[in-house]
Design a protein around this motif. Structure first.
Motif, PDB file in Angstrom:
ATOM      1  N   GLY A  69      -0.322  15.693 -20.900  1.00 29.32           N
ATOM      2  CA  GLY A  69      -1.992  15.019 -20.700  1.00 29.32           C
ATOM      3  C   GLY A  69      -2.613  16.298 -20.375  1.00 29.32           C
ATOM      4  O   GLY A  69      -1.493  16.892 -19.331  1.00 29.32           O
ATOM      5  N   TYR A  75      -5.191  14.081 -23.976  1.00 31.45           N
ATOM      6  CA  TYR A  75      -4.176  15.585 -24.912  1.00 31.45           C
ATOM      7  C   TYR A  75      -5.258  16.799 -24.897  1.00 31.45           C
ATOM      8  O   TYR A  75      -5.707  16.176 -25.701  1.00 31.45           O
ATOM      9  N   LEU A 103       4.958  15.188 -27.889  1.00 31.27           N
ATOM     10  CA  LEU A 103       4.262  13.726 -27.002  1.00 31.27           C
ATOM     11  C   LEU A 103       4.003  12.354 -27.801  1.00 31.27           C
ATOM     12  O   LEU A 103       4.127  11.131 -27.705  1.00 31.27           O
ATOM     13  N   ASP A 128      -0.497  19.969 -26.553  1.00 34.23           N
ATOM     14  CA  ASP A 128      -0.068  18.652 -27.528  1.00 34.23           C
ATOM     15  C   ASP A 128       0.024  18.045 -28.818  1.00 34.23           C
ATOM     16  O   ASP A 128       0.322  16.907 -29.640  1.00 34.23           O
TER      17      ASP A 128
END
Length: 308
Positions: free
Chosen positions: A2, A36, A53, A110
């Motif tokens: 994140g 993200y 993720l 991500d």
């Protein structure tokens, strides 16, 4: 994972430099969590998510709901995870299956935000001010100082614009998800017929979204002309890449314009609603005058290429 505190600086629209290929990332919310960091890819319709993720969000990949992913070098079957919602700026996607992809271009990201299929949005990439935004298009046209280029929408929503390289007319796919600019064999043959005494090309390995790899031939190219904008000192990686078949671009001269070229612009706007590109290719000189970009040679220009 994140977006970490303090990581906003010089993060979203990184320009291409002598020693580094630029990249475009955007903050993305997944199922109300985040933001993200997703690589923005104008050459991809579908968005993908990294295995890391997916694990963080407790999304379990389902092999029985696998999909075929087309990359530059080949295809692969990958599992998907169900995503209730994804939001990036004004773009909201609900109840979608995201392919789970682990590929070198996703290092430190991500996922990949596929925007090729957008219809009513406008993608703003401002390298000068480190800004990336996805907004609703209101048919506002180009900002002052930008060059307007009418684009063609190809299958899957890809944006293609006319260009010239060494006097050869080419169809140019705008692809922010590709690190390098790639040329098909038809373009290579057309340029060879006009430039018989070019140095021998160098061999490099091309990577994509799948595990397949391909050999490519790196050749210094003549200046690329987008209407009145000229970008010089560019190397093109030529090859019989799988993605040209997927996009029906085998028989006519074509290039995939990657971040090695796009990252030299001051700013780029893709208006999907209007099917237009707006380019700011001016470079601020010491006197304050604007001039067209003419990029010097980079130091290490032939590393791994990016995914679809």
């Amino acid at each position: 994972m994140g977006l970490k505190a303090g990581a906003e600086k010089a993060l979203y629209a990184a320009p291409t430099r002598l020693d580094q290929i630029g990249r475009v990332v955007a903050p993305v919310m997944i199922n109300g969590r985040g933001p993200y960091l997703f690589i923005v890819d104008t050459g991809a319709t579908r968005s993908t998510i990294s295995p890391q993720l997916a694990t963080e969000l407790s999304l379990t990949p389902a092999a029985e709901r696998s999909v075929t992913v087309n990359g530059i070098t080949g295809t692969g079957e990958v599992p998907t995870v169900p995503v209730d919602s994804m939001q990036a700026g004004d773009l909201v996607v609900r109840d979608s299956d995201f392919p789970v992809v682990c590929a070198p271009p996703m290092d430190c990201a991500d996922g990949v935000l596929g925007v090729a299929g957008l219809n009513a949005e406008r993608l703003l990439i401002d390298f000068q001010h480190d800004r990336v935004a996805i907004l609703r298009s209101h048919r506002q046209g180009a900002p002052p100082g930008f060059l307007t280029i009418a684009a063609m929408r190809l299958e899957g929503g890809l944006m293609a614009i006319p260009a010239k390289i060494g006097g050869v007319r080419v169809k140019a796919i705008i692809d922010t998800g590709s690190e390098r600019t790639l040329g098909n064999p038809a373009l290579q043959a057309a340029l060879r017929a006009r430039r018989a005494h070019d140095p021998a090309p160098r061999v490099t390995t091309v990577y994509g979204a799948t595990t397949d790899t391909s050999d490519g031939l790196v050749q210094n190219a003549p200046p690329i002309l987008f209407k009145t904008a000229t970008i010089s000192n560019t190397a093109i990686v030529f090859g019989d890449f799988h993605i040209f078949d997927v996009w029906n671009l085998r028989d006519e001269p074509a290039i995939i314009v990657g971040m090695d070229v796009l990252g030299t612009l001051r700013a780029l706007i893709v208006d999907f609603r209007e099917s237009e590109l707006y380019l700011d290719s001016r470079e601020q000189s010491a006197t304050g005058d604007d001039k067209t970009v003419s990029r010097p040679e980079r130091l290490d220009p032939f590393h791994a290429l990016s995914q679809r």
